[in-house]
Enzyme design. Structure first.
Site, PDB file in Angstrom:
ATOM      1  N   LYS A 170       0.852  -1.140  -0.109  1.00 43.41           N
ATOM      2  CA  LYS A 170      -0.073   0.037   0.016  1.00 43.41           C
ATOM      3  C   LYS A 170       0.886   1.304  -0.140  1.00 43.41           C
ATOM      4  CE  LYS A 170      -3.841  -2.145   2.514  1.00 43.41           C
ATOM      5  NZ  LYS A 170      -4.500  -2.221   1.433  1.00 43.41           N
ATOM      6  N   ARG A 188      -9.447 -12.494   1.744  1.00 41.87           N
ATOM      7  CA  ARG A 188     -10.210 -13.543   0.871  1.00 41.87           C
ATOM      8  C   ARG A 188      -9.211 -14.881   1.037  1.00 41.87           C
ATOM      9  NH1 ARG A 188     -10.609 -10.836  -4.674  1.00 41.87           N
ATOM     10  NH2 ARG A 188     -10.545  -8.859  -3.201  1.00 41.87           N
TER      11      ARG A 188
END
Length: 514
Positions: free
Chosen positions: A294, A369
């Protein structure tokens, strides 16, 4: 893994707080059928269309002044109206606050909670230490108890503070609220359940607010255990080696670059012998994005909230247990710490999930996920639930589609969608269904059974997770953007909202009764 003495102290405090709210609140609540002491502030709940207001003990001059103020300010008792009179004539209080509750039978729980939050905000702006709340104008016993408890609950939710890291924290709200009610027992019964819910929300807020180097997987799991076990909840914590031995490589891989390896927390409230409802929450305790780093400072600073799904399921089980709900519910929280090192997972790596299927890690920043895949599989394999609901701060695509007023939900079961919508409306944690299809090939991989990316992003995440639920009825809740607010609003102070606890607690009750 060693845990600091500071953290042990925090754990002990949290276990106490679940029974008394002492760790979270310093305000006091008492329901009475007769006010026993003086107060600096008097609050009166006023139903709609009240033309003339006069309470027992008021002089004609007092009533005239108050009714004149109501007339000038056009105060009619409509829900959420508020009118303050300073130094009211003939009364010993410094302030009289009139609070409109509308038609009592029509006042929703959400409206009552918002009234309480607004009242808390107003009282906190004064120096009042004692507050009397006169509810006698709401004459129906059941409505009086429901409304009084719900407003008190709204006060509690707004007054939570996270200040454990401040060397000189600002004083917390510490007023004593005494409620004049029609029936003590009715108000106390409503409030007891709402207190359990509030403590579940507070626990979730506390866990989400913890910095990444404090709320790492082992610490998160132990803090949850300390809060849950005194409530009669069976807690199991699987450490990194157990995660590997069970074949949960999808969960394990996300944390392999960190000194804080993956854990799996299981919290089981067996309030009945029915087939359990399983709640699976994403618990990425800090997310750098891994090698798909990020690069926005604002984004990475907010990544303490990436454990908000796990916090939500832990808080939900705590709330249901505190209420002694006759429901069999299990929370599963896969916990990870997504960092970069020489041992970290690489883009393009292939991992094997608990169900034996392989996953191409096309993006290390799509880690939620990956850990949820094994959490969902574990819940299905070890508990045979009647339904699985997973909740996660999963995708920026959800925020782009719906903003932060709604969570996105994905399911093929209409009864799940319907009951979740009702739960969202009842708690003001609103949900909106997004389609699962036709996007059937978005997670296909050249080198593995599936990959962890695809487009459109929110649907790709949901479709990826659907596989691991197998034939079990399932719903995915994408709560990205809902876990944190930059400034106080409504029932939420600044910081973590505890989002999902109210929604899931309500949904579990509704769904279990179907």
């Amino acid at each position: 893994m060693k845990i600091s003495r500071w953290l042990v102290a925090v754990i002990v405090l949290m276990s106490v707080s679940m029974t008394a709210s002492a760790e979270y609140l310093e305000t006091k609540v008492n329901f009475s059928e007769r006010l026993s002491s003086s107060a600096e502030t008097l609050v009166v709940l006023v139903p709609a269309d009240t033309q003339e207001l006069s309470l027992s003990g008021w002089s004609n001059e007092t009533a005239a002044q108050i009714n004149r103020a109501m007339q000038v300010r056009e105060f009619t008792g409509a829900a959420k109206q508020q009118l303050e009179v300073i130094a009211p004539m003939g009364l010993s209080v410094d302030r009289l606050v009139l609070v409109g509750v509308g038609t009592p039978s029509d006042l929703t729980r959400i409206e009552a909670e918002e009234i309480g939050a607004a009242l808390a905000n107003h009282v906190n702006s004064t120096k009042a230490a004692t507050v009397h709340v006169d509810t006698s104008l709401v004459s129906d016993v059941a409505e009086n108890g429901r409304i009084s408890a719900s407003i008190a609950h709204g006060v509690d939710l707004r007054n939570y503070r996270f200040d454990r890291f401040k060397s000189e924290p600002e004083p917390r709200p510490s007023q004593s609220y005494e409620w004049l009610v029609v029936s003590n027992s009715a108000a106390e019964a409503y409030y007891a359940d709402l207190q359990g819910l509030a403590n579940g929300v507070f626990l979730a807020r506390e866990l989400v607010n913890l910095p990444g180097s404090t709320g790492y997987p082992a610490a998160f799991a132990e803090m949850a255990r300390a809060a849950l076990e005194p409530l009669g909840i069976e807690v199991t914590i699987l450490g990194p080696e157990q995660v590997r031995e069970l074949g949960m490589g999808s969960l394990y891989g996300v944390s392999q670059g960190s000194q804080h390896k993956a854990h799996l927390l299981v919290a089981h409230w067996k309030g009945s012998d029915d087939q359990p409802i399983a709640l699976v929450g994403k618990g990425n305790t800090f997310d750098t994005g891994g090698y798909n780093l990020k690069t926005s400072s604002a984004s990475i600073l907010a990544m303490t909230t990436d454990k908000a799904g796990a916090a939500a399921v832990v808080g939900t089980v705590a709330a249901l247990a505190a209420e002694r709900a006759p429901i069999n519910v299990v929370a599963v929280a896969p916990l990870s710490h997504n960092l970069i090192s020489g041992e970290a997972q690489l883009p393009g790596d292939v991992v094997t999930a608990g169900d034996g299927s392989t996953i191409e890690v096309a993006n290390t920043d799509a880690e939620g996920r990956l850990i949820l895949a094994d959490g969902i599989w574990y819940a299905r394999e070890h508990f045979n639930p009647r339904v699985i609901a997973d909740i996660a701060t999963l995708t920026g695509a959800k925020v782009g589609a719906l903003g932060t007023e709604y969570s996105a939900i994905f399911s093929e079961q209409e009864d799940i969608i319907r009951t979740l919508r009702t739960a969202g409306e009842n708690t003001s944690e609103l949900v909106w269904q997004l389609p699962l299809g036709p996007y059937r090939n978005v997670t296909s991989s050249r080198i593995a059974d599936r990959r962890n990316t695809g487009s459109p992003g929110a649907q790709a995440g949901a479709l990826f997770l659907q596989h691991f639920a197998g034939d079990t009825p399932w719903v995915h809740i994408d709560m990205a953007g809902n876990a944190l607010i930059p400034s106080a609003s409504g029932i939420h102070p600044e910081g973590a909202t505890g989002y999902g606890v109210r929604l899931l607690t309500e949904w579990v009750k509704i769904y279990s009764a179907e």
